[in-house]
Scaffold this motif. Structure first.
Motif: not given
Lengths: 560, 340
Positions: B48-49, B55-56, B52, B11
């Motif tokens: 990617s992890i 972003l959260v 993520g 991602l």
């Protein structure tokens, strides 16, 4: 019901000035925890500025490739002194200073458990700092090098052996750390004894302010970790002067042994520095969200969890040493696991903000900066815990950016927050809000220009601790930007120092409780009188002043 | 299974990675050998992890700061908000979910650790002994009878005909670290300890790097140059390096200067009285592109200047200024440039 002591007259604001000699004598001989705390803070601020100047000199040197602003020898001394000073003579004393000042006040005690030990610990630590800088006059380093220590702040063997570092600069480094370690142990002992034995009536351990809990765990870590550091320094002295061979690889000693000794100290040391910062955040964020801390028991459990796990992660500094696959896998796992309790803390702060009424006062601005930046520092920490990724990133500028995100983005931001929050208590006057906002925004911009961009040269292969670099590596523009950001942070820090001085004389009078806060230090005058409380307070919840202000809806009704 | 996750989790914006790969000859995002490739793939999963999570958490933080800011104009401005002390269910959820993420990440990582560090050595390989010195690299090819310094030559490896190079590393003095980002992660070069790294470069060319562990005053200019040759180029290079040193009678006077000064205590020129091992082997000095561990180009002017005062290029270098007169400097420079 908490008892509010009667306000004592504000001393700094209205008291007549003492004669210089009397004032000096009073401070030199004091055993009062508040005065010692302030001396710790003042002493640490001086070293913070010195080490900051060292950082800026390095940034000038690295702004362009093949620069000749300083010689390689000077550069190597600068990064050694910058690291050593920031960790041992700025970071630890400033946090011990706040601990000394705040812990007795927050638990309703009249002083620390051992006031004389407290004074001794301060002065011996201060002596360590002077010893380190005396090396500029008294030492000499590697062949062709100047005087100050130039072996790096983790001083890997066998570079510290006499064949590679003749002269006395390395000895000044060793002795200054050994001596200040004695002071650290003394203060840690004092904090533990104070928290365990001096709490006011009603303050059970599950009503202890979180700041005190964090200082308790930090002090426990100091016991466990300063000892191997001290042992290693003594072994190094034995190697250098009595012909021992612990780290002397030419005589069969082990360079890796030093790394283990150093990092079993060095990694928990990061937590020793960051846990007090967590403590500040856990006090300041609730007050400016106007809500009780979310999940107090979980916060305490996470703190204790971090304390224990932090003792199992040290070899993630050694992923490139060749520990072998099982060793690397173990330390990868333990390092990843520590992100779980740390994450719990972040989420609890977030939940404290949730549903609150957030007031963006200057202490809160810095605390929010801390929260945002600490998340990134944690995520880059996870990247580095992935040992194969660390084989690329370790010892590169990515690591430098990562740990400055922790040390500056989290810890220094929380130290600034603590200044804006508790300065009124310490001096009786508020720090100027406008200057504080300028300080915050400039420092925030400078911080991000410097340390966001600093990750990238690491990804592009730039190792740390190099005094210059080749022009063809694509690192030049980034390094220039990083240096400019450093200068912005320098300007912001000057505004802060000006604010400290200016507000001491001209600041608005604070009164006992300027932030409408809830812990015991705000129940006494600003600054607090000798022995803090005219009458020993009694508490029935974690927020005694909340109970006092909301007699119909006290916390004690809800706390389990 | 893990590799499917790795593949599907890219991602992290590929354009950023490609951009960074193109910025530098030492970018970790431009891998060219299996160890660097497997780190690259793993790093995409990790980015990617963490991206993520970033972003959260940032989304929540920003939402909270906007939604729950204090509004002085609101009718409830003077009231304290409802006090909420905690929730066991919520605490459990943000404990268990991170634990699951950690487990996934650890399994993916362990796979790469073991596949890089714990696979058996193939019979067909090149062996090189790497010895770190303050501030240069010594390379010895025990099976090929070659000794050289600072410029490592290794053959290219292909999927159909793999020919990895195994680097067996140790240090003669302080700690160093061997880091050529496009080939592999770094591995420390430590006295009294032997570390082994392998690389199987897939394209020919020059790969740069440098010492990544602070080793003393001149750590910054302890540069690494790895030449990945075609099999033919490599064979030719080995044949050339195995020859004894050139003995050109036109530079005999320079050779005499070399042999009658302390040069020979530290340097080796095969077939002469110079057998020192403290400094780089000079037998085929003129075949190299650079001198002073990659610090400057190998030109007669630079050689002359380096002999006159090594500190001019590398302050802190252990070679002393030789204090030769101008005439002798010219002679010895001529001799060294003849060592093809």
């Amino acid at each position: 019901m908490a008892t509010q002591t009667t306000a004592v007259v504000d001393r700094t604001v209205h008291a007549p000035r003492g004669r210089v000699f009397d004032v000096v004598k009073e401070w030199l001989t004091t055993v009062d925890h508040k005065k010692i705390g302030l001396m710790y803070i003042g002493y640490a601020l001086i070293f913070l500025l010195i080490a900051g100047v060292e950082a800026l000199m390095m940034r000038i040197q690295l702004a362009v490739p093949n620069n000749h602003f300083v010689s390689p020898q000077t550069f190597n001394q600068l990064f050694t002194m910058h690291g050593t000073t920031m960790v041992f003579f700025a970071g630890m004393p400033i946090l011990f200073g706040f601990g000394n000042y705040l812990v007795p006040l927050m638990i309703g005690a009249r002083d620390m458990a051992f006031p004389r030990l407290n004074a001794f610990s301060f002065w011996i630590s201060a002596f360590g700092g002077f010893l380190l800088y005396y090396s500029y006059f008294g030492g000499s380093g590697m062949y062709g090098a100047g005087s100050a220590p130039d072996v790096g702040w983790f001083a890997y063997a066998p570079l510290t052996a006499r064949v590679f570092s003749p002269g006395h600069s390395t000895d000044y480094w060793t002795l200054s750390i050994l001596v200040s370690g004695v002071g650290s142990i003394g203060t840690a002992l004092n904090i533990v004894a104070t928290i365990l034995c001096m709490r006011c009536p009603g303050m059970k351990m599950n009503r202890l302010p979180l700041l005190a809990w964090l200082y308790l765990v930090t002090s426990g870590l100091v016991f466990v970790t300063i000892s191997p550091l001290t042992a290693a320094q003594i072994m190094l002295m034995l190697d250098r002067y009595l012909g021992a061979h612990f780290f002397d690889t030419q005589a069969g000693g082990s360079a890796v042994l030093w790394m283990h000794f150093f990092w079993i100290f060095g990694h928990p040391e990061v937590y020793i520095l960051v846990l007090p910062a967590f403590g500040f955040a856990s006090e300041i964020i609730p007050v400016f969200s106007r809500k009780a801390i979310f999940g107090y028991p979980a916060m305490v459990a996470a703190t204790v969890g971090i304390g224990f796990i932090s003792l199992t992660v040290w070899a993630h500094h050694m992923f490139t040493v060749g520990l072998g696959a099982p060793g690397n896998a173990f330390f990868t796992f333990s390092t990843m696991v520590i992100s779980v309790p740390t994450g719990i803390k972040v989420f609890n702060w977030l939940a404290t903000l949730w549903g609150g009424k957030i007031h963006f006062e200057v202490p809160m601005l810095f605390s929010l900066g801390f929260l945002f930046q600490f998340v990134v520092a944690g995520l880059t920490g996870i990247m580095l815990s992935v040992s194969p990724f660390d084989w690329q990133l370790g010892s590169s500028y990515f690591v430098v950016a990562h740990f400055h995100y922790v040390l500056v983005g989290a810890i220094v931001f929380m130290i600034f927050a603590a200044f804006y929050y508790w300065y009124p208590k310490m001096t009786g006057r508020m720090l100027d809000k406008k200057l504080g906002q300028w300080h915050f925004w400039l420092f925030l911009i400078g911080f991000h220009v410097t340390f966001d961009l600093m990750h990238i040269p690491g990804l592009l292969g730039m190792p740390r601790r190099i005094y210059t670099y080749e022009a063809d590596r694509g690192w030049a523009g980034l390094n220039m930007a990083v240096s400019i950001g450093g200068a912005i942070q320098g300007i912001a820090t000057l505004i802060f120092v000006y604010n400290l001085v200016h507000s001491y004389f001209k600041g608005k009078e604070a009164g006992a409780d300027p932030w409408d806060a809830w812990t015991l230090e705000w129940s006494t005058a600003s600054p607090p009188p000798a022995y803090n409380f005219a009458e020993t307070p009694t508490v029935e919840s974690r927020r005694p002043l909340w109970d006092l202000k909301h007699p119909n809806d006290p916390d004690s009704k809800y706390e389990g | 299974m893990v590799m499917t996750i790795v593949a599907s989790m890219r991602l992290f914006p590929a354009s950023i990675v490609d951009f960074l790969a193109a910025q530098s000859p030492t970018s970790i995002f431009s891998p060219s050998a299996t160890p660097a490739h497997s780190i690259f793939d793993l790093s995409m999963l990790v980015l990617s992890i963490t991206g993520g999570i970033f972003l959260v958490v940032y989304g929540l933080l920003i939402f909270v700061l906007i939604r729950y800011r204090h509004k002085p104009s609101s009718p409830q401005a003077d009231h304290e908000p409802p006090q909420i002390y905690g929730s066991m269910q919520i605490e459990l959820s943000w404990t268990v979910i991170p634990i699951l993420i950690v487990v996934v990440l650890f399994l993916a990582t362990a796979r790469v650790i073991f596949s890089t560090e714990s696979i058996p050595k193939p019979a067909k390989r090149i062996d090189v002994t790497v010895i770190g010195h303050q501030y240069w690299w010594e390379y010895r090819y025990p099976k090929l009878g070659v000794v050289t310094a600072n410029e490592l030559h290794i053959p290219v490896s292909s999927a159909s005909d793999p020919l990895p190079t195994y680097l067996t590393m140790s240090s003669a003095d302080t700690d160093h670290s061997f880091w050529v980002p496009r080939l592999a992660g770094k591995l420390d070069v430590i006295p009294n300890k032997v570390n082994v790294m392998w690389v199987d470069p897939q394209t020919t060319g020059l790969y740069l790097g440098q010492c990544a562990q602070y080793c003393g005053t001149q750590h910054a200019k302890m540069l690494l140059r790895v030449y990945v040759d075609t099999p033919d180029q490599f064979a030719a290079w080995v044949a050339q390096q195995k020859k004894p040193a050139a003995d050109d009678t036109s530079v005999a006077a320079g050779k005499a200067v070399f042999e009658h000064n302390s040069c020979i205590s530290c340097h080796t020129v095969s077939g002469t009285v110079a057998t020192g091992r403290f400094g780089p082997d000079l037998t085929h000095l003129a075949s190299r592109d650079t001198i002073a561990s990659g610090a400057v180009k190998n030109t007669p002017e630079n050689i002359r200047a380096f002999i006159d005062d090594p500190a001019a290029f590398k302050p802190g270098a252990l070679m002393p200024a030789m204090h030769l007169n101008q005439h002798d400097l010219d002679l010895v420079t001529a001799y060294l440039t003849s060592l093809k």
